[in-house]
Design a protein around this motif. Structure first.
Motif, mmCIF file in Angstrom:
data_model
loop_
_atom_site.group_PDB
_atom_site.id
_atom_site.type_symbol
_atom_site.label_atom_id
_atom_site.label_comp_id
_atom_site.label_asym_id
_atom_site.label_seq_id
_atom_site.Cartn_x
_atom_site.Cartn_y
_atom_site.Cartn_z
ATOM 1 N N ILE A 4 6.012 -3.710 5.190
ATOM 2 C CA ILE A 4 5.475 -3.247 3.905
ATOM 3 C C ILE A 4 4.069 -3.802 3.686
ATOM 4 N N LYS A 5 3.881 -5.065 3.997
ATOM 5 C CA LYS A 5 2.553 -5.665 3.834
ATOM 6 C C LYS A 5 1.545 -5.012 4.765
ATOM 7 N N GLN A 6 1.978 -4.706 5.967
ATOM 8 C CA GLN A 6 1.095 -4.051 6.928
ATOM 9 C C GLN A 6 0.692 -2.663 6.438
ATOM 10 N N LYS A 7 1.646 -1.919 5.924
ATOM 11 C CA LYS A 7 1.340 -0.594 5.382
ATOM 12 C C LYS A 7 0.373 -0.702 4.206
ATOM 13 N N LYS A 8 0.595 -1.700 3.371
ATOM 14 C CA LYS A 8 -0.279 -1.913 2.222
ATOM 15 C C LYS A 8 -1.708 -2.211 2.673
ATOM 16 N N GLU A 9 -1.839 -3.032 3.679
ATOM 17 C CA GLU A 9 -3.166 -3.349 4.221
ATOM 18 C C GLU A 9 -3.817 -2.114 4.835
ATOM 19 N N ASN A 10 -3.017 -1.304 5.518
ATOM 20 C CA ASN A 10 -3.551 -0.070 6.103
ATOM 21 C C ASN A 10 -4.051 0.878 5.019
ATOM 22 N N VAL A 11 -3.294 1.001 3.950
ATOM 23 C CA VAL A 11 -3.700 1.856 2.835
ATOM 24 C C VAL A 11 -5.004 1.341 2.231
ATOM 25 N N LYS A 12 -5.085 0.041 2.019
ATOM 26 C CA LYS A 12 -6.311 -0.552 1.472
ATOM 27 C C LYS A 12 -7.504 -0.259 2.367
ATOM 28 N N MET A 13 -7.312 -0.420 3.658
ATOM 29 C CA MET A 13 -8.388 -0.179 4.611
ATOM 30 C C MET A 13 -8.846 1.277 4.555
ATOM 31 N N HIS A 14 -7.888 2.201 4.536
ATOM 32 C CA HIS A 14 -8.232 3.619 4.463
ATOM 33 C C HIS A 14 -8.941 3.958 3.152
ATOM 34 N N LEU A 15 -8.462 3.389 2.053
ATOM 35 C CA LEU A 15 -9.092 3.648 0.761
ATOM 36 C C LEU A 15 -10.529 3.130 0.724
#
Length: 58
Positions: A4-15
């Motif tokens: 979940i944390k990894q997905k959250k970081e990926n979303v932040k990076m994409h945003l």
């Protein structure tokens, strides 16, 4: 790092990347009066689609 944390970081990076690209595009349109190339717009749309898929995969 949890999944979940990894997905959250990926979303932040994409945003962040999308925001940077849109900001650049906005400045070109508003200050330099240059319209974006259709391919640039398509690329941003594809990036948004990828982000949406990432978010929906939860």
């Amino acid at each position: 790092m949890t999944d979940i944390k990894q997905k959250k970081e990926n979303v932040k990076m994409h945003l962040k990347e999308l925001r940077q690209n849109l900001k650049k595009m906005h400045l070109e349109v508003s200050e330099e009066l240059i319209l974006p190339k259709p391919d640039d717009v398509k690329e941003l749309m594809n990036k948004m689609d990828k982000l949406l898929k990432l978010i929906e995969s939860n």
